[in-house]
Design a protein around this motif. Structure first.
Motif, mmCIF file in Angstrom:
data_model
loop_
_atom_site.group_PDB
_atom_site.id
_atom_site.type_symbol
_atom_site.label_atom_id
_atom_site.label_comp_id
_atom_site.label_asym_id
_atom_site.label_seq_id
_atom_site.Cartn_x
_atom_site.Cartn_y
_atom_site.Cartn_z
ATOM 1 N N ASN A 91 71.526 32.564 55.933
ATOM 2 C CA ASN A 91 72.442 32.215 55.212
ATOM 3 C C ASN A 91 73.508 32.631 54.493
ATOM 4 O O ASN A 91 74.603 31.813 54.414
ATOM 5 N N LEU A 92 72.862 33.904 53.598
ATOM 6 C CA LEU A 92 73.578 34.220 52.962
ATOM 7 C C LEU A 92 74.916 35.118 53.874
ATOM 8 O O LEU A 92 76.064 36.091 53.636
ATOM 9 N N GLY A 93 74.646 35.650 55.282
ATOM 10 C CA GLY A 93 75.734 35.935 55.760
ATOM 11 C C GLY A 93 76.439 35.098 56.205
ATOM 12 O O GLY A 93 78.418 35.620 56.352
ATOM 13 N N GLY A 94 76.202 34.077 56.656
ATOM 14 C CA GLY A 94 77.612 33.092 56.507
ATOM 15 C C GLY A 94 78.527 32.966 55.131
ATOM 16 O O GLY A 94 79.015 32.598 55.139
ATOM 17 N N VAL A 95 78.099 33.363 54.151
ATOM 18 C CA VAL A 95 78.838 33.712 53.223
ATOM 19 C C VAL A 95 79.343 34.760 52.571
ATOM 20 O O VAL A 95 81.137 34.599 52.503
ATOM 21 N N GLY A 96 78.912 35.431 53.180
ATOM 22 C CA GLY A 96 79.257 37.275 52.727
ATOM 23 C C GLY A 96 81.005 37.076 54.018
ATOM 24 O O GLY A 96 81.337 37.714 54.196
ATOM 25 N N VAL A 97 80.181 37.612 55.047
ATOM 26 C CA VAL A 97 81.562 37.696 56.628
ATOM 27 C C VAL A 97 82.321 37.253 56.709
ATOM 28 O O VAL A 97 83.395 37.822 57.052
ATOM 29 N N PRO A 98 82.249 35.444 56.427
ATOM 30 C CA PRO A 98 83.584 35.322 56.748
ATOM 31 C C PRO A 98 85.161 35.105 56.341
ATOM 32 O O PRO A 98 86.111 35.800 56.578
ATOM 33 N N MET A 99 84.278 35.362 54.420
ATOM 34 C CA MET A 99 85.219 36.341 53.877
ATOM 35 C C MET A 99 85.459 37.886 54.006
ATOM 36 O O MET A 99 87.562 37.622 53.992
ATOM 37 N N LEU A 100 84.650 38.086 54.651
ATOM 38 C CA LEU A 100 85.276 39.532 55.213
ATOM 39 C C LEU A 100 86.453 39.229 56.416
ATOM 40 O O LEU A 100 87.321 40.445 56.675
ATOM 41 N N LEU A 101 85.937 38.739 57.309
ATOM 42 C CA LEU A 101 87.032 38.645 58.226
ATOM 43 C C LEU A 101 88.390 37.882 57.521
ATOM 44 O O LEU A 101 89.265 38.299 58.989
ATOM 45 N N GLY A 102 87.612 37.314 56.917
ATOM 46 C CA GLY A 102 89.452 36.297 55.978
ATOM 47 C C GLY A 102 90.152 37.681 55.902
ATOM 48 O O GLY A 102 91.448 37.855 55.870
ATOM 49 N N LEU A 103 90.173 38.094 55.057
ATOM 50 C CA LEU A 103 90.648 39.228 55.016
ATOM 51 C C LEU A 103 91.415 40.490 55.921
ATOM 52 O O LEU A 103 92.314 40.583 55.689
ATOM 53 N N VAL A 104 90.206 40.510 56.820
ATOM 54 C CA VAL A 104 90.948 41.126 57.864
ATOM 55 C C VAL A 104 92.174 40.612 58.722
ATOM 56 O O VAL A 104 93.375 41.472 59.212
ATOM 57 N N VAL A 105 91.797 38.786 58.897
ATOM 58 C CA VAL A 105 93.077 38.522 59.753
ATOM 59 C C VAL A 105 94.182 38.066 58.927
ATOM 60 O O VAL A 105 94.741 38.015 59.222
ATOM 61 N N SER A 106 93.839 38.412 57.408
ATOM 62 C CA SER A 106 94.966 38.008 56.604
ATOM 63 C C SER A 106 96.319 39.374 57.159
ATOM 64 O O SER A 106 97.640 39.031 56.722
ATOM 65 N N PHE A 107 95.241 40.084 56.920
ATOM 66 C CA PHE A 107 96.565 41.758 57.436
ATOM 67 C C PHE A 107 96.909 42.067 58.142
ATOM 68 O O PHE A 107 98.009 42.970 58.883
ATOM 69 N N SER A 108 95.653 42.045 59.207
ATOM 70 C CA SER A 108 95.834 42.372 61.006
ATOM 71 C C SER A 108 95.977 41.646 62.025
ATOM 72 O O SER A 108 95.955 42.090 63.404
ATOM 73 N N GLY A 109 96.308 40.307 61.913
ATOM 74 C CA GLY A 109 95.774 39.749 62.964
ATOM 75 C C GLY A 109 94.905 39.302 63.835
ATOM 76 O O GLY A 109 93.357 39.565 63.124
ATOM 77 N N ILE A 110 95.019 38.755 65.084
ATOM 78 C CA ILE A 110 93.804 39.216 66.153
ATOM 79 C C ILE A 110 93.238 40.697 66.777
ATOM 80 O O ILE A 110 91.727 40.382 65.970
#
Length: 381
Positions: free
Chosen positions: A340-359
């Motif tokens: 469950n903690l992974g479900g908290v942390g990883v989406p935030m990390l991927l969100g930063l990646v998506v914001s700057f570099s897309g698919i």
């Protein structure tokens, strides 16, 4: 009969939260809840689930699986009753916290039940199959919420509470009694210390947290990524998300069967094969940016659902393989906590990646995370 009840137990957790969240339009009108407060109900539920996971596992080891499942169902029923009687956000949040804590008991208790009650030849299959109770419960919770427009927003939640209460009675009457752990069988060390000291469990749980986090990230960002890459319309997005969830359902069944039948019941090996196939899905997702193919997007989503989103059953089976019987509930609780903690942390990390570099950046980040999971599992027998 026993497996059907375990399946039903997993359905209860998703049913409880969806019976409330699906009634959101009625709640905003009747109670004046804001969109932020509605989202907060889901957050409270998830936080209670995560916080309860490890203590719930230790409780399961002490009380036995029948008592733990019965307590979980009655706890969910109580939480739903509190929610249905709510006049505002605070009381509704307390009810959701009770529901989340109740579901926290189900994960270790159900995993322990399958490990102790069923033959090892089908253990991984059953541990994976029981997870399909989650989408079944989500569908049931959404259906109960349809009573709201007819009889008021409380109707669907009360209906879900009655279902949970009935399930608790069935658990109490029909499941075998395991009883509390006898004093002479108690471990000489503190159970939590023993669980944390289990060889390989920490590495296996970190891998579980990463795969669960990737699943949540896919749920959150796939629509935006596909729209960015080739302007996918509503029809294509619908097909892609349907493929993702269909792949998840089929994968949760298939990986258990494949592991038991072809990989000699070795969930670590099954997870490594899953990771290899997941990399193909990630590669297909990255290629969508170059070829803008709706067909390739649907295929990529199916493969990602079939692999990354379907891994949880194998992770539970891996914990059951590592932990001794007297620590199994606590070990499964530890696994679910990290998951469950992974479900908290990883989406935030991927969100930063998506914001700057897309698919393209998202696909690369997913590939790195899948490779990390493979590396964590590479030394496990």
């Amino acid at each position: 009969m026993q497996f059907a009840l375990i399946f039903a137990a997993h359905a209860l957790g998703a049913m409880s939260v969806l019976s409330v969240l699906t009634a959101g339009p009625q709640l905003t009108t009747a109670l004046g809840l804001t969109p932020v407060q509605l989202g907060g109900l889901a957050s409270i539920y998830s936080a209670a689930l995560a916080a309860a996971s490890l203590p719930a596992g230790l409780v399961t080891d002490r009380l036995g699986t029948r008592a733990a499942l019965t307590l979980s169902a009655f706890g969910i029923a109580t939480g739903l009753a509190v929610t249905a009687a709510s006049g505002g956000f605070a009381q509704m949040g307390a009810g959701m916290a009770l529901c989340g804590a109740g579901y926290g008991l189900i994960n270790p208790a159900a995993g322990r039940a399958i490990t102790l009650w069923f033959t090892p030849q089908w253990r991984t299959t059953l541990l994976s199959l029981k997870q399909t109770g989650v989408p079944a419960g989500a569908a049931l919770g959404s259906l109960t919420a349809l009573l709201g427009p007819v009889w008021g927003w409380q109707a669907g939640i009360v209906c879900a509470a009655l279902i949970a209460f009935l399930a608790g009675g069935l658990f109490l009457l029909l499941l075998p009694s395991e009883g509390p752990q006898p004093a002479h069988a108690a471990p000489r060390r503190n159970p939590l210390s023993e669980i944390l000291a289990l060889p390989d469990l920490g590495r296996a749980n970190l891998a579980a947290g990463l795969t669960n986090g990737m699943q949540f990230a896919l749920w959150a960002y796939l629509p935006e990524l596909l729209q960015r890459s080739f302007g996918a319309g509503a029809a294509v997005l619908g097909l892609c998300l349907a493929a993702l969830h269909l792949g998840t359902f089929l994968g949760r069944v298939a990986w258990g069967v494949l592991t038991d039948r072809l990989l000699r019941g070795d969930p670590a090996h099954g997870l490594r094969v899953l990771c290899a196939l997941a990399l193909a899905g990630v590669g297909a997702l990255g290629a969508v940016m170059l070829v803008a193919s709706p067909v390739l997007a649907v295929v990529a989503c199916f493969v990602l659902g079939f692999t990354i989103c379907a891994a949880v059953g194998l992770h539970v089976a891996l914990t059951a393989r590592i932990a001794p019987d007297h620590l199994l509930g606590g070990a499964l609780g530890y696994t679910m906590l990290v998951t469950n903690l992974g479900g908290v942390g990883v989406p935030m990390l991927l969100g930063l990646v998506v914001s700057f570099s897309g698919i393209g950046g998202a696909a690369l980040a997913l590939a790195i995370l899948v490779g990390l999971v493979f590396g964590l599992l590479s030394k496990l027998a």
